[in-house]
Design a protein around this motif. Structure first.
Motif, mmCIF file in Angstrom:
data_model
loop_
_atom_site.group_PDB
_atom_site.id
_atom_site.type_symbol
_atom_site.label_atom_id
_atom_site.label_comp_id
_atom_site.label_asym_id
_atom_site.label_seq_id
_atom_site.Cartn_x
_atom_site.Cartn_y
_atom_site.Cartn_z
ATOM 1 N N TYR A 115 37.845 -16.942 64.588
ATOM 2 C CA TYR A 115 37.774 -17.953 65.648
ATOM 3 C C TYR A 115 39.155 -18.520 65.956
ATOM 4 O O TYR A 115 39.432 -18.936 67.072
ATOM 5 C CB TYR A 115 36.810 -19.073 65.250
ATOM 6 C CG TYR A 115 35.376 -18.793 65.619
ATOM 7 C CD1 TYR A 115 35.009 -18.617 66.952
ATOM 8 C CD2 TYR A 115 34.390 -18.698 64.652
ATOM 9 C CE1 TYR A 115 33.702 -18.353 67.303
ATOM 10 C CE2 TYR A 115 33.068 -18.445 64.998
ATOM 11 C CZ TYR A 115 32.738 -18.265 66.323
ATOM 12 O OH TYR A 115 31.436 -18.014 66.676
ATOM 13 N N ARG A 116 40.025 -18.545 64.960
ATOM 14 C CA ARG A 116 41.389 -19.016 65.208
ATOM 15 C C ARG A 116 42.050 -18.150 66.280
ATOM 16 O O ARG A 116 42.670 -18.654 67.220
ATOM 17 C CB ARG A 116 42.210 -18.978 63.920
ATOM 18 C CG ARG A 116 43.668 -19.401 64.128
ATOM 19 C CD ARG A 116 44.512 -19.186 62.891
ATOM 20 N NE ARG A 116 44.188 -20.139 61.834
ATOM 21 C CZ ARG A 116 43.718 -19.830 60.642
ATOM 22 N NH1 ARG A 116 43.462 -18.553 60.350
ATOM 23 N NH2 ARG A 116 43.472 -20.755 59.745
ATOM 24 N N TYR A 154 32.409 -22.260 61.800
ATOM 25 C CA TYR A 154 32.499 -22.950 60.517
ATOM 26 C C TYR A 154 33.872 -22.813 59.863
ATOM 27 O O TYR A 154 34.367 -23.750 59.259
ATOM 28 C CB TYR A 154 31.428 -22.417 59.564
ATOM 29 C CG TYR A 154 31.254 -23.253 58.327
ATOM 30 C CD1 TYR A 154 30.553 -24.460 58.390
ATOM 31 C CD2 TYR A 154 31.794 -22.866 57.110
ATOM 32 C CE1 TYR A 154 30.398 -25.258 57.262
ATOM 33 C CE2 TYR A 154 31.640 -23.650 55.977
ATOM 34 C CZ TYR A 154 30.941 -24.844 56.056
ATOM 35 O OH TYR A 154 30.798 -25.628 54.947
ATOM 36 N N LYS A 155 34.487 -21.645 59.999
ATOM 37 C CA LYS A 155 35.811 -21.433 59.414
ATOM 38 C C LYS A 155 36.672 -20.655 60.396
ATOM 39 O O LYS A 155 36.152 -19.933 61.258
ATOM 40 C CB LYS A 155 35.705 -20.668 58.088
ATOM 41 C CG LYS A 155 35.136 -21.473 56.940
ATOM 42 C CD LYS A 155 35.246 -20.698 55.634
ATOM 43 C CE LYS A 155 34.773 -21.555 54.464
ATOM 44 N NZ LYS A 155 34.893 -20.833 53.175
ATOM 45 N N PRO A 156 38.002 -20.761 60.264
ATOM 46 C CA PRO A 156 38.883 -20.002 61.164
ATOM 47 C C PRO A 156 38.689 -18.494 61.048
ATOM 48 O O PRO A 156 38.802 -17.773 62.028
ATOM 49 C CB PRO A 156 40.290 -20.416 60.707
ATOM 50 C CG PRO A 156 40.100 -21.724 60.029
ATOM 51 C CD PRO A 156 38.758 -21.669 59.377
ATOM 52 N N GLU A 157 38.409 -18.018 59.839
ATOM 53 C CA GLU A 157 38.154 -16.601 59.583
ATOM 54 C C GLU A 157 36.733 -16.456 59.054
ATOM 55 O O GLU A 157 36.226 -17.317 58.341
ATOM 56 C CB GLU A 157 39.151 -16.049 58.555
ATOM 57 C CG GLU A 157 40.608 -16.266 58.895
ATOM 58 C CD GLU A 157 41.092 -15.397 60.022
ATOM 59 O OE1 GLU A 157 40.407 -14.400 60.339
ATOM 60 O OE2 GLU A 157 42.167 -15.696 60.594
ATOM 61 N N ASN A 178 31.900 -26.974 60.947
ATOM 62 C CA ASN A 178 32.917 -27.595 60.097
ATOM 63 C C ASN A 178 34.189 -27.724 60.920
ATOM 64 O O ASN A 178 34.977 -26.794 61.014
ATOM 65 C CB ASN A 178 33.163 -26.751 58.846
ATOM 66 C CG ASN A 178 34.197 -27.354 57.917
ATOM 67 O OD1 ASN A 178 34.707 -28.455 58.166
ATOM 68 N ND2 ASN A 178 34.525 -26.647 56.865
ATOM 69 N N HIS A 179 34.370 -28.895 61.527
ATOM 70 C CA HIS A 179 35.503 -29.078 62.438
ATOM 71 C C HIS A 179 36.834 -29.199 61.717
ATOM 72 O O HIS A 179 37.893 -28.880 62.268
ATOM 73 C CB HIS A 179 35.289 -30.330 63.283
ATOM 74 C CG HIS A 179 35.313 -31.603 62.486
ATOM 75 N ND1 HIS A 179 36.447 -32.367 62.340
ATOM 76 C CD2 HIS A 179 34.344 -32.230 61.770
ATOM 77 C CE1 HIS A 179 36.174 -33.414 61.571
ATOM 78 N NE2 HIS A 179 34.902 -33.353 61.222
ATOM 79 N N ALA A 180 36.832 -29.648 60.463
ATOM 80 C CA ALA A 180 38.076 -30.002 59.790
ATOM 81 C C ALA A 180 38.978 -28.796 59.546
ATOM 82 O O ALA A 180 40.201 -28.929 59.499
ATOM 83 C CB ALA A 180 37.767 -30.704 58.462
ATOM 84 N N GLN A 181 38.402 -27.613 59.384
ATOM 85 C CA GLN A 181 39.202 -26.430 59.102
ATOM 86 C C GLN A 181 39.694 -25.722 60.359
ATOM 87 O O GLN A 181 40.443 -24.755 60.276
ATOM 88 C CB GLN A 181 38.406 -25.452 58.239
ATOM 89 C CG GLN A 181 38.114 -25.972 56.839
ATOM 90 C CD GLN A 181 37.589 -24.884 55.929
ATOM 91 O OE1 GLN A 181 37.966 -23.709 56.041
ATOM 92 N NE2 GLN A 181 36.719 -25.248 55.010
ATOM 93 N N MET A 182 39.272 -26.187 61.516
ATOM 94 C CA MET A 182 39.655 -25.564 62.781
ATOM 95 C C MET A 182 40.772 -26.362 63.438
ATOM 96 O O MET A 182 40.675 -27.587 63.560
ATOM 97 C CB MET A 182 38.464 -25.512 63.732
ATOM 98 C CG MET A 182 37.220 -24.866 63.151
ATOM 99 S SD MET A 182 37.400 -23.086 62.937
ATOM 100 C CE MET A 182 35.677 -22.619 62.731
ATOM 101 N N ASP A 183 41.807 -25.691 63.903
ATOM 102 C CA ASP A 183 42.956 -26.393 64.474
ATOM 103 C C ASP A 183 43.078 -26.200 65.981
ATOM 104 O O ASP A 183 44.121 -26.468 66.565
ATOM 105 C CB ASP A 183 44.248 -25.942 63.790
ATOM 106 C CG ASP A 183 44.533 -24.458 63.973
ATOM 107 O OD1 ASP A 183 43.716 -23.759 64.618
ATOM 108 O OD2 ASP A 183 45.566 -23.988 63.463
#
Length: 309
Positions: free
Chosen positions: A20-21, A108-111, A43-48
């Motif tokens: 998703y990154r 949920y996660k960048p990868e 999980n928004h905190a791990q996405m920039d």
């Protein structure tokens, strides 16, 4: 509507274990527009990449992740977020460019952490509203709003350009309009359609609470906070509302007013009046315009210096 056949699709692109990154790295507001997304886990905190997205984008999140959604709204209060019971759809749609991503992967996660399969396509312009209705319109959920208490308030420290002005958690984020430039309706020079930097957010400009609308709903007092550009910052409970009115210079007061009328030309920042449960259907009791905190030295424990880098 239970199904839809898309004809003359320019391509279908399959992903295994999508990042998703990387996917959102190529998003540009002017080209792609508002984002619709549905995800079971969140999980928004791990996405920039959130600062890149048009701020009135819409997210549908399973009710199990309500707390995560509420924390996200405290960072980005203009997002339109619904929590849905039994949600299992995983989809992303860019309203303006028609990019549709649909598959098995949650935001949920960048990868990807699992073995996922996802397909990307582009929806023809004539079918885009039908896609929104089919994929997202049936997701009946409860809307959330950003909520703040008095304990959430901070004051810009004396060594900053905004010294003594109060701010909220959302003001730690980069303002969307500092990224893409001012709205076209202001008559300023056109912006580069792809102005975003490659990897990191641009320089931050300090913001603070400038305007408050006070409401009385079923004998409950609450406020809606706005910054200097009249951008909605979140809901204030009675403790936060009382803190601002007691401790800030009140520059002006006026009788309250209702929602801003909506049309195709309504400024993006005012779109929240379409879906905010209080702002869209109630008239404020009183509107206030605030200056700095009258005695900031008395609140040294909540002074904070925000980086502008």
């Amino acid at each position: 509507m239970k199904d839809l056949t898309l004809h003359q699709v320019p391509y279908n692109h399959l992903y295994a274990d999508l990042s998703y990154r990387d996917f959102f790295q190529r998003y540009y507001p002017h080209r792609d527009g508002r984002v619709f997304a549905a995800t079971y886990s969140f999980n928004h905190a791990q996405m920039d990449f959130w600062w890149r997205l048009e701020p009135t984008s819409t997210l549908y999140i399973d009710r199990k992740y309500t707390k995560q959604a509420q924390l996200f709204l405290r960072r980005f209060p203009l997002f339109e977020i619904y929590v849905v019971s039994g949600l299992h759809t995983k989809a992303v749609f860019f309203e303006r460019s028609g990019v549709l991503l649909i598959g098995s992967e949650n935001i949920y996660k960048p990868e990807s952490s699992f073995f996922e399969a996802t397909i990307e396509t582009v929806v023809p312009e004539a079918d885009r509203q039908k896609v929104i209705e089919l994929v997202f319109g049936r997701l009946n959920g409860s809307i959330l709003t950003a909520k703040y208490k008095a304990e959430d308030i901070r004051i810009h420290a004396n060594n900053t350009a905004a010294a003594a002005h109060p701010f909220l958690p959302c003001h730690r984020e980069v303002p969307y309009w500092d990224i893409i430039g001012p709205p076209a309706v202001l008559g300023l020079p056109p912006q580069d359609p792809n102005p975003l930097p490659t990897r990191s957010p641009p320089k931050r400009f300090l913001r603070w609470v400038y305007h408050i609308k006070e409401y009385n709903i079923s004998d409950q007092r609450l406020g809606l906070a706005f910054d200097r550009g009249y951008v909605y910052c979140g809901d204030l409970d009675s403790s936060a509302l009382d803190w601002f009115l007691a401790n800030c210079e009140v520059k002006e007061t006026k009788n309250g007013c209702g929602a801003i009328e909506q049309s195709d030309s309504t400024m993006l920042k005012d779109r929240f009046y379409r879906y905010h449960p209080v702002a869209r259907s109630h008239t404020s009791v009183t509107d206030y315009w605030l200056g700095p905190v009258k005695n900031p030295e008395a609140f040294s424990e909540i002074h904070e210096t925000l980086s502008t880098e």
